[in-house]
Scaffold this motif. Sequence first.
Motif, mmCIF file in Angstrom:
data_model
loop_
_atom_site.group_PDB
_atom_site.id
_atom_site.type_symbol
_atom_site.label_atom_id
_atom_site.label_comp_id
_atom_site.label_asym_id
_atom_site.label_seq_id
_atom_site.Cartn_x
_atom_site.Cartn_y
_atom_site.Cartn_z
ATOM 1 N N GLN A 189 0.818 -1.207 0.000
ATOM 2 C CA GLN A 189 0.000 0.000 0.000
ATOM 3 C C GLN A 189 0.860 1.269 0.000
ATOM 4 O O GLN A 189 1.661 1.482 0.907
ATOM 5 N N VAL A 190 0.667 2.084 -1.029
ATOM 6 C CA VAL A 190 1.462 3.292 -1.170
ATOM 7 C C VAL A 190 0.550 4.515 -1.184
ATOM 8 O O VAL A 190 -0.549 4.487 -1.744
ATOM 9 N N LEU A 191 1.028 5.567 -0.552
ATOM 10 C CA LEU A 191 0.350 6.862 -0.558
ATOM 11 C C LEU A 191 1.157 7.793 -1.440
ATOM 12 O O LEU A 191 2.340 8.033 -1.180
ATOM 13 N N LEU A 192 0.538 8.283 -2.512
ATOM 14 C CA LEU A 192 1.225 9.135 -3.479
ATOM 15 C C LEU A 192 0.785 10.578 -3.251
ATOM 16 O O LEU A 192 -0.352 10.952 -3.551
ATOM 17 N N LEU A 193 1.697 11.384 -2.705
ATOM 18 C CA LEU A 193 1.395 12.773 -2.358
ATOM 19 C C LEU A 193 2.117 13.733 -3.297
ATOM 20 O O LEU A 193 3.162 13.401 -3.857
ATOM 21 N N SER A 225 -3.373 9.400 -12.393
ATOM 22 C CA SER A 225 -2.200 10.249 -12.584
ATOM 23 C C SER A 225 -1.086 9.447 -13.233
ATOM 24 O O SER A 225 -1.127 8.218 -13.299
ATOM 25 N N ARG A 226 -0.072 10.157 -13.702
ATOM 26 C CA ARG A 226 1.039 9.515 -14.402
ATOM 27 C C ARG A 226 1.748 8.496 -13.512
ATOM 28 O O ARG A 226 1.882 7.322 -13.861
ATOM 29 N N CYS A 227 2.218 8.939 -12.341
ATOM 30 C CA CYS A 227 2.955 8.045 -11.442
ATOM 31 C C CYS A 227 2.031 7.003 -10.826
ATOM 32 O O CYS A 227 2.428 5.858 -10.618
ATOM 33 N N GLY A 228 0.804 7.411 -10.524
ATOM 34 C CA GLY A 228 -0.147 6.478 -9.937
ATOM 35 C C GLY A 228 -0.423 5.300 -10.840
ATOM 36 O O GLY A 228 -0.448 4.142 -10.396
ATOM 37 N N GLY A 229 -0.620 5.580 -12.116
ATOM 38 C CA GLY A 229 -0.871 4.501 -13.065
ATOM 39 C C GLY A 229 0.310 3.558 -13.187
ATOM 40 O O GLY A 229 0.136 2.332 -13.283
ATOM 41 N N TYR A 231 9.708 8.738 0.440
ATOM 42 C CA TYR A 231 10.685 9.011 -0.609
ATOM 43 C C TYR A 231 10.254 10.255 -1.380
ATOM 44 O O TYR A 231 9.133 10.335 -1.885
ATOM 45 N N PHE A 232 11.153 11.227 -1.475
ATOM 46 C CA PHE A 232 10.871 12.499 -2.139
ATOM 47 C C PHE A 232 11.524 12.530 -3.520
ATOM 48 O O PHE A 232 12.711 12.212 -3.661
ATOM 49 N N HIS A 233 10.735 12.953 -4.496
ATOM 50 C CA HIS A 233 11.261 13.129 -5.849
ATOM 51 C C HIS A 233 10.589 14.333 -6.490
ATOM 52 O O HIS A 233 9.496 14.751 -6.092
ATOM 53 N N SER A 234 11.246 14.872 -7.496
ATOM 54 C CA SER A 234 10.680 15.989 -8.227
ATOM 55 C C SER A 234 9.438 15.542 -8.988
ATOM 56 O O SER A 234 9.428 14.490 -9.636
ATOM 57 N N ALA A 235 8.381 16.374 -8.923
ATOM 58 C CA ALA A 235 7.152 16.076 -9.658
ATOM 59 C C ALA A 235 7.345 16.221 -11.162
ATOM 60 O O ALA A 235 6.502 15.767 -11.941
ATOM 61 N N TYR A 236 8.438 16.844 -11.568
ATOM 62 C CA TYR A 236 8.674 17.119 -12.984
ATOM 63 C C TYR A 236 8.633 15.837 -13.819
ATOM 64 O O TYR A 236 8.009 15.800 -14.876
ATOM 65 N N VAL A 237 9.304 14.792 -13.341
ATOM 66 C CA VAL A 237 9.389 13.570 -14.138
ATOM 67 C C VAL A 237 8.005 12.960 -14.327
ATOM 68 O O VAL A 237 7.627 12.547 -15.431
ATOM 69 N N CYS A 238 7.219 12.913 -13.242
ATOM 70 C CA CYS A 238 5.883 12.322 -13.324
ATOM 71 C C CYS A 238 4.954 13.138 -14.214
ATOM 72 O O CYS A 238 4.167 12.590 -14.974
ATOM 73 N N ARG A 239 5.026 14.444 -14.095
ATOM 74 C CA ARG A 239 4.017 15.292 -14.732
ATOM 75 C C ARG A 239 4.436 15.848 -16.086
ATOM 76 O O ARG A 239 3.583 16.168 -16.911
ATOM 77 N N ALA A 240 5.718 16.010 -16.311
ATOM 78 C CA ALA A 240 6.166 16.628 -17.561
ATOM 79 C C ALA A 240 6.671 15.617 -18.578
ATOM 80 O O ALA A 240 6.770 15.946 -19.759
ATOM 81 N N LEU A 241 6.996 14.407 -18.138
ATOM 82 C CA LEU A 241 7.571 13.403 -19.038
ATOM 83 C C LEU A 241 6.718 12.137 -19.012
ATOM 84 O O LEU A 241 7.067 11.145 -18.377
ATOM 85 N N PRO A 242 5.576 12.148 -19.707
ATOM 86 C CA PRO A 242 4.665 11.003 -19.638
ATOM 87 C C PRO A 242 5.038 9.836 -20.548
ATOM 88 O O PRO A 242 4.319 8.843 -20.583
ATOM 89 N N GLY A 243 6.150 9.944 -21.263
ATOM 90 C CA GLY A 243 6.501 8.936 -22.250
ATOM 91 C C GLY A 243 7.590 7.964 -21.815
ATOM 92 O O GLY A 243 7.805 7.732 -20.630
ATOM 93 N N PRO A 244 8.346 7.418 -22.771
ATOM 94 C CA PRO A 244 9.282 6.336 -22.483
ATOM 95 C C PRO A 244 10.486 6.752 -21.656
ATOM 96 O O PRO A 244 10.964 5.982 -20.818
ATOM 97 N N ILE A 245 11.011 7.956 -21.874
ATOM 98 C CA ILE A 245 12.170 8.398 -21.101
ATOM 99 C C ILE A 245 11.771 8.664 -19.657
ATOM 100 O O ILE A 245 12.469 8.272 -18.715
ATOM 101 N N GLY A 246 10.621 9.316 -19.462
ATOM 102 C CA GLY A 246 10.130 9.547 -18.111
ATOM 103 C C GLY A 246 9.885 8.244 -17.379
ATOM 104 O O GLY A 246 10.205 8.114 -16.194
#
Length: 347
Positions: free
Chosen positions: A203-207, A223-227, A311-326
């Motif tokens: 079980q993960v909480l995505l904030l 969402s991108r990361c959620g999916g 675990y903290f990460h930049s939202a940029y990767v999840c939200r700005a890079l929805p494709g293969p590199i992200g």
Amino acid sequence: MVTVVQALSLGLLVGALTLACGTTGNRPDASTPTSGCERIKHDGGETEICRQPQTIVAIGPNVLELLLALDIQPVGYADYYALPFTDFDQPQSQIPYLGERLTGQVTKVGTWNSPSLEAILKLKPDLIVGSTLANQGQYSLLSQAAPTLLFSYGAKKGWQTQLRLLAKVLNRSEKAEQVIATHNQLVAEARKKLQPTVQKYPQVLLLASEQLEQGLAVENSGSRCGGLLENLGFKLLAPKNIGTEGPGRNNISLELLPKLKSDWILFLAWNTDFSDAGPDLEKQQISAVRQQWQENEIAQSLPASKSNQVYFHSAYVCRALPGPIGTELLLEQFQADLLPSVSDPTP
């Protein structure tokens, strides 16, 4: 918004541009035969393209990601953020996450929702690629500068379809299929590696937030990361009948977090102030929120905080890079965070 001066400049200059097959955006010159041209349907409309584009402007990191995945280097780029550089003369250190894949200088052409028509015209592109979310209102003017393709922007808008369409225009269809196959393989491998983690910490909480006092978003499978997390086998916790429902997320207050019992937390942070941005963009994006989290009594009372599984990460990767590199970057992050936390399985 396009200014009057920009619009007039566009009208004066666009006639001097020699575009593919004599076309001006979507409208072919009546004196030029179009038998070798093809009308391409895309999310923003329909565009006529008469030859393989060579000089491409990318509006948005989601577009740059697709081009780079196809080994295409654009001549102009507009990022999601108003990055503090006059030009991308050292893109490897200036453009977030994708810069290291660029091989030369790239002209800055504004931001993704406010591209500079003047800067674009100077590049004399034969293709502009943008997003419907940011550029639909500018589509007509952009199309007068060069044939323009617009793609929908979102987690479930099908980057594979967009990649294949772009590859068709750029004569890179074989490369596109290789990229998609590699993506599928990476996801499958990560799912297998993370299976013990999924079993132990399902079980993960995505904030997501920029400032804790401004509230939090609890992201779900839309969402991108959620999916991606659900695809890997994790179960996303989501608030029920609380907060404000939105596409891919629920907005809630910090006080409600103890009601969401999670095994671990992934926190997507961002910082729109680039005045103090240094060489470590990831750190610059997350440092303020991480410090606020560490100093907050409610946040520190959560089981995930007590077990050091936030675990903290930049939202940029999840939200700005929805494709293969992200996706590749996210899978690397998830495995770096989670694999060391699982002990060797008992035989």
